[in-house]
Design a protein around this motif. Structure first.
Motif, PDB file in Angstrom:
ATOM      1  N   THR A  63       0.855  -1.188   0.000  1.00  0.00           N
ATOM      2  CA  THR A  63       0.000   0.000   0.000  1.00  0.00           C
ATOM      3  C   THR A  63       0.889   1.236   0.000  1.00  0.00           C
ATOM      4  O   THR A  63       2.017   1.203   0.500  1.00  0.00           O
ATOM      5  CB  THR A  63      -0.930   0.041   1.233  1.00  0.00           C
ATOM      6  N   PRO A  80     -13.060   5.094   3.613  1.00  0.00           N
ATOM      7  CA  PRO A  80     -12.552   4.761   2.275  1.00  0.00           C
ATOM      8  C   PRO A  80     -11.724   3.482   2.297  1.00  0.00           C
ATOM      9  O   PRO A  80     -11.048   3.173   3.274  1.00  0.00           O
ATOM     10  CB  PRO A  80     -11.679   5.971   1.924  1.00  0.00           C
ATOM     11  N   GLU A  81     -11.827   2.736   1.229  1.00  0.00           N
ATOM     12  CA  GLU A  81     -11.047   1.519   1.105  1.00  0.00           C
ATOM     13  C   GLU A  81      -9.589   1.867   0.781  1.00  0.00           C
ATOM     14  O   GLU A  81      -9.308   2.859   0.116  1.00  0.00           O
ATOM     15  CB  GLU A  81     -11.620   0.618   0.003  1.00  0.00           C
ATOM     16  N   THR A  82      -8.680   1.068   1.282  1.00  0.00           N
ATOM     17  CA  THR A  82      -7.261   1.246   0.992  1.00  0.00           C
ATOM     18  C   THR A  82      -6.937   0.596  -0.348  1.00  0.00           C
ATOM     19  O   THR A  82      -7.219  -0.585  -0.545  1.00  0.00           O
ATOM     20  CB  THR A  82      -6.401   0.600   2.092  1.00  0.00           C
ATOM     21  N   VAL A  83      -6.374   1.384  -1.252  1.00  0.00           N
ATOM     22  CA  VAL A  83      -5.918   0.810  -2.509  1.00  0.00           C
ATOM     23  C   VAL A  83      -4.713  -0.066  -2.197  1.00  0.00           C
ATOM     24  O   VAL A  83      -3.775   0.355  -1.507  1.00  0.00           O
ATOM     25  CB  VAL A  83      -5.529   1.905  -3.519  1.00  0.00           C
ATOM     26  N   CYS A  91      -6.473 -10.438  -6.832  1.00  0.00           N
ATOM     27  CA  CYS A  91      -7.218  -9.180  -6.960  1.00  0.00           C
ATOM     28  C   CYS A  91      -8.710  -9.469  -7.145  1.00  0.00           C
ATOM     29  O   CYS A  91      -9.146  -9.818  -8.243  1.00  0.00           O
ATOM     30  CB  CYS A  91      -6.681  -8.362  -8.132  1.00  0.00           C
ATOM     31  N   GLU A  93     -11.249  -7.317  -5.272  1.00  0.00           N
ATOM     32  CA  GLU A  93     -12.046  -6.154  -4.910  1.00  0.00           C
ATOM     33  C   GLU A  93     -11.765  -4.987  -5.857  1.00  0.00           C
ATOM     34  O   GLU A  93     -10.723  -4.943  -6.514  1.00  0.00           O
ATOM     35  CB  GLU A  93     -11.743  -5.738  -3.467  1.00  0.00           C
ATOM     36  N   ASP A  95     -10.760  -2.021  -5.347  1.00  0.00           N
ATOM     37  CA  ASP A  95      -9.561  -1.254  -5.051  1.00  0.00           C
ATOM     38  C   ASP A  95      -8.288  -2.094  -5.081  1.00  0.00           C
ATOM     39  O   ASP A  95      -7.230  -1.619  -4.695  1.00  0.00           O
ATOM     40  CB  ASP A  95      -9.697  -0.570  -3.680  1.00  0.00           C
ATOM     41  N   ASP A  96      -8.381  -3.330  -5.530  1.00  0.00           N
ATOM     42  CA  ASP A  96      -7.199  -4.178  -5.675  1.00  0.00           C
ATOM     43  C   ASP A  96      -6.510  -3.885  -7.001  1.00  0.00           C
ATOM     44  O   ASP A  96      -7.176  -3.718  -8.029  1.00  0.00           O
ATOM     45  CB  ASP A  96      -7.576  -5.660  -5.621  1.00  0.00           C
ATOM     46  N   ARG A  97      -5.189  -3.838  -6.980  1.00  0.00           N
ATOM     47  CA  ARG A  97      -4.396  -3.601  -8.183  1.00  0.00           C
ATOM     48  C   ARG A  97      -3.344  -4.702  -8.306  1.00  0.00           C
ATOM     49  O   ARG A  97      -2.777  -5.137  -7.296  1.00  0.00           O
ATOM     50  CB  ARG A  97      -3.698  -2.239  -8.121  1.00  0.00           C
TER      51      ARG A  97
END
Length: 217
Positions: A63, A80-83, A91, A93, A95-97
Motif C-alpha cells: 500500500t 474509504p477503502e485502501t488501494v 485481486c 475487490e 480497489d485491488d491492483r
C-alpha cells in the motif's frame, strides 16, 4: 530479475536506497536495501522475503499509505477503502491492483517517498519502506542487495510481535514453563538445534541468497 516496469522507457535507471523496518516491533528489526527502482512489486516481494528470512507461506500486499491508520476524514459518510497491490490472481475487490503492474519507484512516489508491505494477514507483519536516496544505476550494480540491518526476521507463524516476544522470553529462560516446548518448536522451524539468537544477522549470506535469486529468475 529484468526491468519490467511500465512507463519508464527512455528514463535513466535508478538505484533506490530504502530503509525497511517492521512497524511496532522492539528492539527494531530493519534492513537498509539498495534496489533497482524499476523492479515490479512482485519482484520486490521476493526481495523482502529473502531480506527478512520469510518463507513466502502467507498472503501479502503493498500500500502507498499506512493500511491500519484511521482516515483523516470520512468519505461519503463511510471509511474509504485502501488501494492495495496484490498478486494478480488475488485481486478480487474494486480497489485491488496487480502488483505486477507497478514498480517500486512508482509506489514510493505515490506515497511521497514511503510505502508499506504487509506479510501474513493473520500475524500482520507490517513493513514500512522509506526511500533514503537514489543514484544512477549501471550494469555492474546488482538489482538488489542488503547494505545494513539489525536482527534476524521473526519466525513464521509466531503470532505477530506479541507471540514472537513471548517465544523469545521462554527461550531465554530455562525455568520458563514453556521453555522446552518452544525450544523444540524453534528447532523444527529453523532446522537447527543451535541456540536461537534473535540478534544474529548475516548480511553476506542474505546477499548471496539475493544473488542466487536473481540468477534463478
Amino acid at each position: 530479475m529484468e526491468n519490467a516496469s511500465a512507463g519508464l522507457v527512455g528514463k535513466p535507471e535508478l538505484m533506490l536506497e530504502v530503509r525497511v523496518e517492521l512497524v511496532d516491533v522492539e528492539p527494531k528489526i530493519w534492513r537498509q536495501l539498495e534496489v533497482r527502482g524499476s523492479l515490479t512489486l512482485d519482484q520486490v516481494h521476493q526481495i523482502l522475503q529473502t531480506a527478512f528470512g520469510w518463507e513466502d507461506m502467507h498472503l501479502h500486499r503493498f500500500t502507498a499509505d499506512e493500511p491500519f491508520a484511521p482516515p483523516l476524514r470520512p468519505v461519503d459518510a463511510g471509511i474509504p477503502e485502501t488501494v492495495q497491490w496484490l498478486p494478480r490472481q488475488e485481486c478480487d475487490e474494486p480497489d485491488d491492483r496487480p502488483e505486477e503492474d507497478l514498480s517500486l519507484g512508482q509506489l514510493l512516489a505515490l506515497g511521497g517517498g514511503a510505502a508499506f508491505y504487509e506479510y501474513d494477514f493473520g500475524d500482520r507483519w507490517l513493513h514500512r519502506l522509506e526511500m533514503a536516496s537514489q543514484r544512477p544505476s549501471n550494469e555492474d550494480i546488482p538489482p538488489a542487495r542488503v547494505l545494513d540491518g539489525a536482527r534476524r526476521g521473526p519466525l513464521e507463524d509466531s503470532g505477530g510481535f506479541p507471540g514472537y516476544e513471548e517465544i523469545l522470553e521462554a527461550l531465554a529462560d530455562p525455568n520458563h514453563p514453556d521453555h522446552h516446548e518452544y525450544s523444540e518448536w524453534v528447532a523444527e522451524i529453523t532446522g537447527s538445534t543451535k541456540p536461537f539468537d534473535p540478534a544474529f544477522l548475516d548480511i553476506p549470506a542474505l546477499n548471496q541468497a539475493l544473488a542466487a535469486q536473481v540468477r534463478a529468475s
